[in-house]
Enzyme design. Structure first.
Site, PDB file in Angstrom:
ATOM      1  N   ARG A  16       0.860  -1.191   0.000  1.00 37.93           N
ATOM      2  CA  ARG A  16       0.000   0.000   0.000  1.00 37.93           C
ATOM      3  C   ARG A  16       0.900   1.247   0.000  1.00 37.93           C
ATOM      4  O   ARG A  16       2.129   1.151   0.023  1.00 37.93           O
ATOM      5  CB  ARG A  16      -0.935  -0.005   1.217  1.00 37.93           C
ATOM      6  CG  ARG A  16      -0.214   0.221   2.521  1.00 37.93           C
ATOM      7  CD  ARG A  16      -1.155   0.201   3.711  1.00 37.93           C
ATOM      8  NE  ARG A  16      -0.446   0.610   4.907  1.00 37.93           N
ATOM      9  CZ  ARG A  16      -0.827   0.332   6.151  1.00 37.93           C
ATOM     10  NH1 ARG A  16      -1.915  -0.366   6.359  1.00 37.93           N
ATOM     11  NH2 ARG A  16      -0.120   0.767   7.170  1.00 37.93           N
ATOM     12  N   MET A  18       3.138   4.447  -0.445  1.00 38.41           N
ATOM     13  CA  MET A  18       4.190   4.781  -1.402  1.00 38.41           C
ATOM     14  C   MET A  18       4.813   3.554  -2.051  1.00 38.41           C
ATOM     15  O   MET A  18       5.183   3.597  -3.227  1.00 38.41           O
ATOM     16  CB  MET A  18       5.277   5.597  -0.704  1.00 38.41           C
ATOM     17  CG  MET A  18       4.983   7.069  -0.712  1.00 38.41           C
ATOM     18  SD  MET A  18       6.334   7.999  -0.013  1.00 38.41           S
ATOM     19  CE  MET A  18       5.748   8.223   1.646  1.00 38.41           C
ATOM     20  N   ASP A  61       8.795  -9.948   5.975  1.00 41.44           N
ATOM     21  CA  ASP A  61       8.930  -9.065   7.145  1.00 41.44           C
ATOM     22  C   ASP A  61      10.382  -8.594   7.159  1.00 41.44           C
ATOM     23  O   ASP A  61      11.307  -9.414   7.300  1.00 41.44           O
ATOM     24  CB  ASP A  61       8.595  -9.851   8.414  1.00 41.44           C
ATOM     25  CG  ASP A  61       8.725  -9.010   9.683  1.00 41.44           C
ATOM     26  OD1 ASP A  61       9.422  -7.968   9.656  1.00 41.44           O
ATOM     27  OD2 ASP A  61       8.147  -9.410  10.706  1.00 41.44           O
ATOM     28  N   VAL A  62      10.598  -7.287   7.029  1.00 38.84           N
ATOM     29  CA  VAL A  62      11.976  -6.788   6.870  1.00 38.84           C
ATOM     30  C   VAL A  62      12.827  -6.955   8.126  1.00 38.84           C
ATOM     31  O   VAL A  62      14.044  -6.753   8.075  1.00 38.84           O
ATOM     32  CB  VAL A  62      12.016  -5.302   6.417  1.00 38.84           C
ATOM     33  CG1 VAL A  62      11.404  -5.137   5.039  1.00 38.84           C
ATOM     34  CG2 VAL A  62      11.365  -4.380   7.442  1.00 38.84           C
ATOM     35  N   ASN A  88      11.673   0.615   1.516  1.00 36.38           N
ATOM     36  CA  ASN A  88      10.548   1.535   1.727  1.00 36.38           C
ATOM     37  C   ASN A  88       9.725   1.207   2.966  1.00 36.38           C
ATOM     38  O   ASN A  88       9.117   2.108   3.558  1.00 36.38           O
ATOM     39  CB  ASN A  88       9.651   1.497   0.474  1.00 36.38           C
ATOM     40  CG  ASN A  88       8.287   2.096   0.717  1.00 36.38           C
ATOM     41  OD1 ASN A  88       8.121   3.312   0.740  1.00 36.38           O
ATOM     42  ND2 ASN A  88       7.284   1.244   0.933  1.00 36.38           N
ATOM     43  N   TYR A 153      10.790   7.334  15.678  1.00 37.63           N
ATOM     44  CA  TYR A 153      10.731   7.484  14.221  1.00 37.63           C
ATOM     45  C   TYR A 153      11.898   8.330  13.726  1.00 37.63           C
ATOM     46  O   TYR A 153      12.619   7.967  12.795  1.00 37.63           O
ATOM     47  CB  TYR A 153       9.392   8.114  13.851  1.00 37.63           C
ATOM     48  CG  TYR A 153       9.109   8.167  12.371  1.00 37.63           C
ATOM     49  CD1 TYR A 153       8.743   7.021  11.667  1.00 37.63           C
ATOM     50  CD2 TYR A 153       9.197   9.362  11.673  1.00 37.63           C
ATOM     51  CE1 TYR A 153       8.476   7.069  10.305  1.00 37.63           C
ATOM     52  CE2 TYR A 153       8.931   9.422  10.318  1.00 37.63           C
ATOM     53  CZ  TYR A 153       8.574   8.273   9.630  1.00 37.63           C
ATOM     54  OH  TYR A 153       8.312   8.339   8.281  1.00 37.63           O
ATOM     55  N   LYS A 157      15.079   7.365  11.349  1.00 42.63           N
ATOM     56  CA  LYS A 157      15.252   7.989  10.036  1.00 42.63           C
ATOM     57  C   LYS A 157      16.572   8.764   9.943  1.00 42.63           C
ATOM     58  O   LYS A 157      17.159   8.860   8.862  1.00 42.63           O
ATOM     59  CB  LYS A 157      14.050   8.885   9.710  1.00 42.63           C
ATOM     60  CG  LYS A 157      12.728   8.119   9.581  1.00 42.63           C
ATOM     61  CD  LYS A 157      12.753   7.097   8.447  1.00 42.63           C
ATOM     62  CE  LYS A 157      11.380   6.514   8.154  1.00 42.63           C
ATOM     63  NZ  LYS A 157      11.408   5.531   7.053  1.00 42.63           N
ATOM     64  N   VAL A 186       3.006  12.935   2.789  1.00 44.44           N
ATOM     65  CA  VAL A 186       2.476  12.203   1.633  1.00 44.44           C
ATOM     66  C   VAL A 186       1.188  11.508   2.060  1.00 44.44           C
ATOM     67  O   VAL A 186       1.152  10.863   3.120  1.00 44.44           O
ATOM     68  CB  VAL A 186       3.489  11.153   1.127  1.00 44.44           C
ATOM     69  CG1 VAL A 186       2.999  10.541  -0.172  1.00 44.44           C
ATOM     70  CG2 VAL A 186       4.873  11.765   0.949  1.00 44.44           C
ATOM     71  N   THR A 188      -0.943   8.946   2.683  1.00 46.09           N
ATOM     72  CA  THR A 188      -0.988   7.479   2.781  1.00 46.09           C
ATOM     73  C   THR A 188      -1.640   7.099   4.109  1.00 46.09           C
ATOM     74  O   THR A 188      -1.923   7.969   4.948  1.00 46.09           O
ATOM     75  CB  THR A 188       0.432   6.878   2.778  1.00 46.09           C
ATOM     76  OG1 THR A 188       1.089   7.317   3.976  1.00 46.09           O
ATOM     77  CG2 THR A 188       1.242   7.308   1.562  1.00 46.09           C
TER      78      THR A 188
HETATM   79  N1  LIG Z   1       3.480   9.175   4.478  1.00 44.60           N
HETATM   80  C1  LIG Z   1       4.363  10.101   4.777  1.00 44.60           C
HETATM   81  O1  LIG Z   1       3.996  11.265   4.952  1.00 44.60           O
HETATM   82  C2  LIG Z   1       5.826   9.756   4.875  1.00 44.60           C
HETATM   83  C3  LIG Z   1       6.732  10.810   4.961  1.00 44.60           C
HETATM   84  C4  LIG Z   1       8.098  10.543   5.018  1.00 44.60           C
HETATM   85  C5  LIG Z   1       8.548   9.238   4.960  1.00 44.60           C
HETATM   86  N2  LIG Z   1       7.643   8.214   4.872  1.00 44.60           N
HETATM   87  C6  LIG Z   1       8.202   6.869   4.796  1.00 44.60           C
HETATM   88  O2  LIG Z   1       7.803   6.285   3.562  1.00 44.60           O
HETATM   89  C7  LIG Z   1       7.737   4.851   3.696  1.00 44.60           C
HETATM   90  C8  LIG Z   1       6.377   4.368   3.216  1.00 44.60           C
HETATM   91  O3  LIG Z   1       5.383   4.897   4.075  1.00 44.60           O
HETATM   92  P1  LIG Z   1       3.852   5.070   3.682  1.00 44.60           P
HETATM   93  O4  LIG Z   1       3.487   6.459   4.001  1.00 44.60           O
HETATM   94  O5  LIG Z   1       3.602   4.523   2.330  1.00 44.60           O
HETATM   95  O6  LIG Z   1       3.184   4.151   4.825  1.00 44.60           O
HETATM   96  P2  LIG Z   1       2.156   2.946   4.771  1.00 44.60           P
HETATM   97  O7  LIG Z   1       1.887   2.610   6.194  1.00 44.60           O
HETATM   98  O8  LIG Z   1       1.018   3.258   3.873  1.00 44.60           O
HETATM   99  O9  LIG Z   1       3.000   1.774   4.079  1.00 44.60           O
HETATM  100  C9  LIG Z   1       4.059   1.131   4.738  1.00 44.60           C
HETATM  101  C10 LIG Z   1       4.084  -0.309   4.304  1.00 44.60           C
HETATM  102  O10 LIG Z   1       5.149  -0.958   5.010  1.00 44.60           O
HETATM  103  C11 LIG Z   1       4.667  -2.216   5.441  1.00 44.60           C
HETATM  104  N3  LIG Z   1       5.404  -2.723   6.590  1.00 44.60           N
HETATM  105  C12 LIG Z   1       5.340  -2.319   7.879  1.00 44.60           C
HETATM  106  N4  LIG Z   1       6.125  -3.069   8.654  1.00 44.60           N
HETATM  107  C13 LIG Z   1       6.727  -3.962   7.818  1.00 44.60           C
HETATM  108  C14 LIG Z   1       7.658  -5.009   8.015  1.00 44.60           C
HETATM  109  N5  LIG Z   1       8.138  -5.312   9.248  1.00 44.60           N
HETATM  110  N6  LIG Z   1       8.062  -5.721   6.947  1.00 44.60           N
HETATM  111  C15 LIG Z   1       7.580  -5.436   5.702  1.00 44.60           C
HETATM  112  N7  LIG Z   1       6.681  -4.496   5.463  1.00 44.60           N
HETATM  113  C16 LIG Z   1       6.263  -3.753   6.513  1.00 44.60           C
HETATM  114  C17 LIG Z   1       3.194  -1.967   5.778  1.00 44.60           C
HETATM  115  O11 LIG Z   1       2.446  -3.166   5.873  1.00 44.60           O
HETATM  116  C18 LIG Z   1       2.782  -1.050   4.641  1.00 44.60           C
HETATM  117  O12 LIG Z   1       2.310  -1.759   3.529  1.00 44.60           O
HETATM  118  C19 LIG Z   1       8.021   4.575   5.168  1.00 44.60           C
HETATM  119  O13 LIG Z   1       9.379   4.231   5.321  1.00 44.60           O
HETATM  120  C20 LIG Z   1       7.731   5.891   5.838  1.00 44.60           C
HETATM  121  O14 LIG Z   1       8.429   6.029   7.048  1.00 44.60           O
HETATM  122  C21 LIG Z   1       6.303   8.444   4.844  1.00 44.60           C
END
Ligand SMILES: NC(=O)c1ccc[n+]([C@@H]2O[C@H](COP(=O)([O-])OP(=O)(O)OC[C@H]3O[C@@H](n4cnc5c(N)ncnc54)[C@H](O)[C@@H]3O)[C@@H](O)[C@H]2O)c1
Length: 253
Positions: A16, A18, A61-62, A88, A153, A157, A186, A188
């Site tokens: 899901r 990004m 699972d990462v 990601n 967090y 990061k 973003v 999400t």
């Molecule tokens: N949304 C924002 O505003 C934002 C801003 C800056 C950075 N980010 C970063 O971007 C990346 C994507 O975030 P997003 O906003 O799409 O979030 P999201 O929660 O929509 O997606 C994250 C995905 O990672 C998966 N995930 C979680 N734990 C996991 C694990 N242990 N193993 C494998 N998969 C796992 C989730 O199931 C999910 O599908 C993340 O690293 C987040 O920190 C997001």
């Protein structure tokens, strides 16, 4: 001609948000993609939507070394090589330091930082054998600035930046480039969940203060990630790329 023609990429957290956008954009740019996630049904649906000739899903699972071995093996079994890793997958837990359960702090660091390190470790041998590659680590604006309630967090990061630079130093001679991407807000599931827990933040005021006064669509980050994954970024490694609507450029007055 696609920007990623002939490339094979593994993208974590692709079910899901990004990660899903990256998978779709990479496939549209000519790559074959394996997406990993812990959300099996959603992940399979994303892969099915793109099509088996271009995308497969693997339960991944990462935080698990065994899952990393399987994900990289399945990528190579499916498409013959691995050229790109996008680290990601990520989680966010919001709590003041004094109120946070240490287990939550550890979990955030385990997924966001240790998971990224495990991934780099796993792809180095096949990328080296294949003549090189590109690793894109997804950090955040919280990799540059702290925020109340985001100690875990933000620490994770910031850590991704140090990991990225060290890996770039180490892996340059093998032809492997390593860069980090730092999105701002973003739209999400993560952003929506954070907005619900961070009740003290004035969301409207935050958006108005940005030079680009809106949230990003996920694909706006995918385009930057695809550039870094591609040969167009051939002289770029150990670098940090903001896609934050100008958030960190100044104080907004
Ligand atoms: N949304 C924002 O505003 C934002 C801003 C800056 C950075 N980010 C970063 O971007 C990346 C994507 O975030 P997003 O906003 O799409 O979030 P999201 O929660 O929509 O997606 C994250 C995905 O990672 C998966 N995930 C979680 N734990 C996991 C694990 N242990 N193993 C494998 N998969 C796992 C989730 O199931 C999910 O599908 C993340 O690293 C987040 O920190 C997001």
């Amino acid at each position: 001609m696609g920007r990623l023609d002939g490339k094979v990429a593994l993208i974590t957290g692709g079910a899901r948000g990004m990660g899903k956008a990256h998978a779709r954009h990479f496939a549209a740019e000519g790559a074959r993609v394996v997406i990993g996630d812990v959300l099996d049904d959603k992940g399979r649906a994303v892969a099915d939507g793109i099509g088996a000739d271009r995308c497969r899903f693997v339960h991944h699972d990462v935080t698990s070394e065994d899952d990393w071995a399987v994900a990289v093996d399945e990528t190579i079994d499916a498409y013959g090589r691995i050229d790109v890793l996008v680290n990601n997958a990520g989680i966010l837990r919001h709590a003041p330091v004094a109120a946070m359960d240490p287990a939550d702090f550890r979990q955030v660091v385990e997924v966001n930082l240790v998971g990224t390190w495990l991934g780099i470790r796993q792809v180095v041998p096949p990328m080296t054998a294949g003549g090189g590659g590109s690793i894109v680590n997804i950090s955040s604006i919280e990799g540059f600035a702290g925020a109340a309630g985001l100690s875990a967090y933000s620490a994770s990061k910031f850590g991704v930046r140090g990991l990225t630079r060290s890996a770039a130093q180490e892996l340059g001679p093998a032809g492997i480039r390593v860069n980090s991407v730092h999105p701002g807000g973003v739209m999400t599931s993560m952003a929506l969940a954070a907005a619900q827990t961070m009740t003290g933040v004035d969301g409207g005021g935050f958006l108005k203060s940005l030079p680009i006064a809106r949230f990003a669509e996920p694909v706006e980050i995918s385009r930057l990630v695809a550039f870094l994954a591609s040969d167009e970024a051939s002289y770029t490694t150990g670098a940090e790329f903001l896609a934050d609507g100008g958030l960190l450029s100044g104080p907004g007055y």
